[in-house]
Enzyme design. Sequence first.
Site, short mmCIF file in Angstrom:
data_model
loop_
_atom_site.label_atom_id
_atom_site.label_comp_id
_atom_site.label_asym_id
_atom_site.label_seq_id
_atom_site.Cartn_x
_atom_site.Cartn_y
_atom_site.Cartn_z
N LYS A 172 0.84 -1.19 0.00
CA LYS A 172 0.00 0.00 0.00
C LYS A 172 0.88 1.25 0.00
CE LYS A 172 -1.31 1.86 4.03
NZ LYS A 172 -0.30 2.32 4.97
N ASP A 201 -2.49 -5.81 2.50
CA ASP A 201 -2.92 -5.00 3.65
C ASP A 201 -2.43 -5.80 4.84
OD1 ASP A 201 -4.31 -4.15 5.94
OD2 ASP A 201 -5.82 -3.20 4.69
N HIS A 202 -1.36 -5.34 5.48
CA HIS A 202 -0.69 -6.25 6.43
C HIS A 202 -1.57 -6.58 7.64
CE1 HIS A 202 0.50 -2.63 8.69
NE2 HIS A 202 0.72 -3.44 9.70
N LYS A 206 -2.43 -10.46 10.34
CA LYS A 206 -2.29 -10.61 11.80
C LYS A 206 -3.14 -11.79 12.26
CE LYS A 206 -1.51 -5.66 12.58
NZ LYS A 206 -0.18 -5.51 13.13
N GLU A 240 -2.05 4.71 18.03
CA GLU A 240 -0.60 4.48 18.05
C GLU A 240 0.08 5.55 18.88
OE1 GLU A 240 1.14 2.91 14.17
OE2 GLU A 240 -0.43 4.26 13.48
N ASP A 260 -3.99 6.66 5.18
CA ASP A 260 -2.95 5.76 5.68
C ASP A 260 -3.52 4.56 6.45
OD1 ASP A 260 -0.15 5.17 6.18
OD2 ASP A 260 -0.54 5.71 8.28
N HIS A 265 -6.73 -0.50 6.54
CA HIS A 265 -6.74 -1.40 7.71
C HIS A 265 -8.08 -1.38 8.47
CE1 HIS A 265 -2.62 -1.45 6.71
NE2 HIS A 265 -2.21 -0.45 7.46
N LYS A 365 -2.16 9.00 15.56
CA LYS A 365 -0.76 8.90 16.01
C LYS A 365 -0.62 9.64 17.34
CE LYS A 365 0.71 7.35 11.93
NZ LYS A 365 0.83 5.92 11.75
N LYS A 370 -0.70 2.23 22.33
CA LYS A 370 -0.85 1.44 21.10
C LYS A 370 -1.95 0.41 21.36
CE LYS A 370 0.78 -0.86 17.30
NZ LYS A 370 0.65 -0.34 15.95
C1 BG6 Z 1 1.00 1.15 8.22
C2 BG6 Z 1 0.85 2.65 8.27
O1 BG6 Z 1 0.26 0.62 7.16
O2 BG6 Z 1 0.54 0.60 9.46
C3 BG6 Z 1 1.61 3.23 9.44
O3 BG6 Z 1 1.36 3.19 7.06
C4 BG6 Z 1 1.18 2.56 10.73
O4 BG6 Z 1 1.41 4.64 9.55
C5 BG6 Z 1 1.26 1.04 10.60
O5 BG6 Z 1 2.05 3.00 11.77
C6 BG6 Z 1 0.66 0.37 11.81
O6 BG6 Z 1 0.88 -1.01 11.71
P1 BG6 Z 1 0.92 -1.93 13.00
O7 BG6 Z 1 1.04 -3.31 12.48
O8 BG6 Z 1 2.10 -1.47 13.81
O9 BG6 Z 1 -0.35 -1.67 13.75
#
Ligand code: BG6
Length: 523
Positions: A172, A201-202, A206, A240, A260, A265, A365, A370
């Site tokens: 992305k 989309d990581h 999870k 975060e 973002d 997500h 942010k 977190k």
């Molecule tokens: C990314 C965003 O896709 O995901 C970042 O670009 C964000 O801004 C991050 O910090 C958060 O990923 P995770 O896995 O740490 O929750």
Amino acid sequence: MSPVINIQHSSDSPDNRIPDVLVEDSQTLVIFGGTGDLTRRKLLPALFAMFFEHRLPDQLRIVAFGRREYTDESFREEMCGEIESFQRVKGSAADVKAFAEKIDYFKGELDDEESFVRLHKQLDNAEVYPENRVFYLSVAPNFFDKVTTHLKQSGLIYHPSHEHWSRVVIEKPFGRDLDSAMELNRHVLNLLDESQVYRIDHYLGKETVQNILSFRFANTIFEPVFNSSYVDHIQVTASETVGMESGRGAYFDTAGALRDMMQNHLSQLLCLVTMEPPSGFSSDAIRNEKVKVLQSIRIPKLDDVRDNVVRAQYVSGTLRDKKVTAYVDEDRVPAGSHTETFVAAKFFIDNWRWSGVPMYLRTGKRMGRKQTSITVQFKKPPMELFRTVQCANDVCDLTEAQPNMLTFRIQPDEGISLHFATKRPSMHMVVEDSELDFNYSENYKGTLPEAYERLLMDVMRGDATLFMRSDEVEAAWKIMDPILQAWQERNARIPIHFYSPGSWGPLAADELFENEVGSWQNS
Ligand code: BG6
């Protein structure tokens, strides 16, 4: 404080019972952006974990494509250091070195066709480089079209009917609005078949995110109450503590929290918790149901954006006893920027199951903690028969009845909890809030696999379930586009709010719950 009842997993040693998932096909993995941050912190450590756990085929070569000067040796040496610092599995230096032997460095330019011709020549040596190919685009989005074009023109991509396969992974952001996403999809699908494209989309990689589907569809007791008759609202939070470290402001300022995090997500999390049961566990069956959710989300009009979406930016302050600067003073952020670092929104899914149920999404942010979680808050019983108490140690207060709440803790402290009312032991007939808690760390040995391990494994095995299809990407942009447009329209005068680091965002975000039951769950 509510009493907590811990739930134990019913198998003594789950690891012994589940057959291992292995990558069987021999293959060559080319990483564009081979010297970048993602490669160092996520991709190579994830591949190392798979190597360490014997999930990778013996016949695997990894080619890191980058602009900088390295020899194979100097690159491997540097990457060994990175893998050792970011690895999950605690391999020894010798294990890391053995893995690094699989990596070659290729010096090339992303916008230079000749580099791709040279790459093709190198990969043509089938004795060294297995013929199945994964191309991982860990590069800035303005290179997506050039790299895919060069890959195709240099003949590195096989036809889908070829005896060997080629797959292209795209990180992305996939577009920055509906038009650019559609343009990119058109471009990519002109060159490649959809089955060859893996849009990452990581969050979908999870472990706890995948568990949402098993929780919903492998149990009978929750699904009948997952609808507008019983659910008051659903809320999704991804907060975060990080700001704009390592020069991230340069990218972030062109994106903002909506592009973002929310477009991808958070919308994906919402899809998983609200989608209909798929007809099977195939990638298309699941993606069909997710896309239906996105297509049913009410597209916000200007007034909806004004009333139901809050954007904000952090000012300077203190976070965990450390002074932090305001967003506008961060490295590589232009002074006076209006980019949002926080966004909260209320959406509605106009379908049979969810009609009228507010869906609250927020992300930001530099917030207090977190935390990524999804809470399904149920309606209160039709009549309050009992008095309710809330107790902290020995001091109890009479309070309002607490609704049942089901929370998926995506990260950290991964688990699921259910709040329900129990009678407090006493001569009075009063109830209090109690919690059933299932916790990953107490129930499973070892650490959870990283999202990138799962996603790389799936690309290498050809399973696209956890990747975004082109129609999903476009459907998500259709919801976010009007918000971006309303923010840009000067006459709309939609304010940007401000919040202190360490807080849960501006007051305006809490006011999204005005006239409704509930509030953001901040714990
Ligand atoms: C990314 C965003 O896709 O995901 C970042 O670009 C964000 O801004 C991050 O910090 C958060 O990923 P995770 O896995 O740490 O929750």
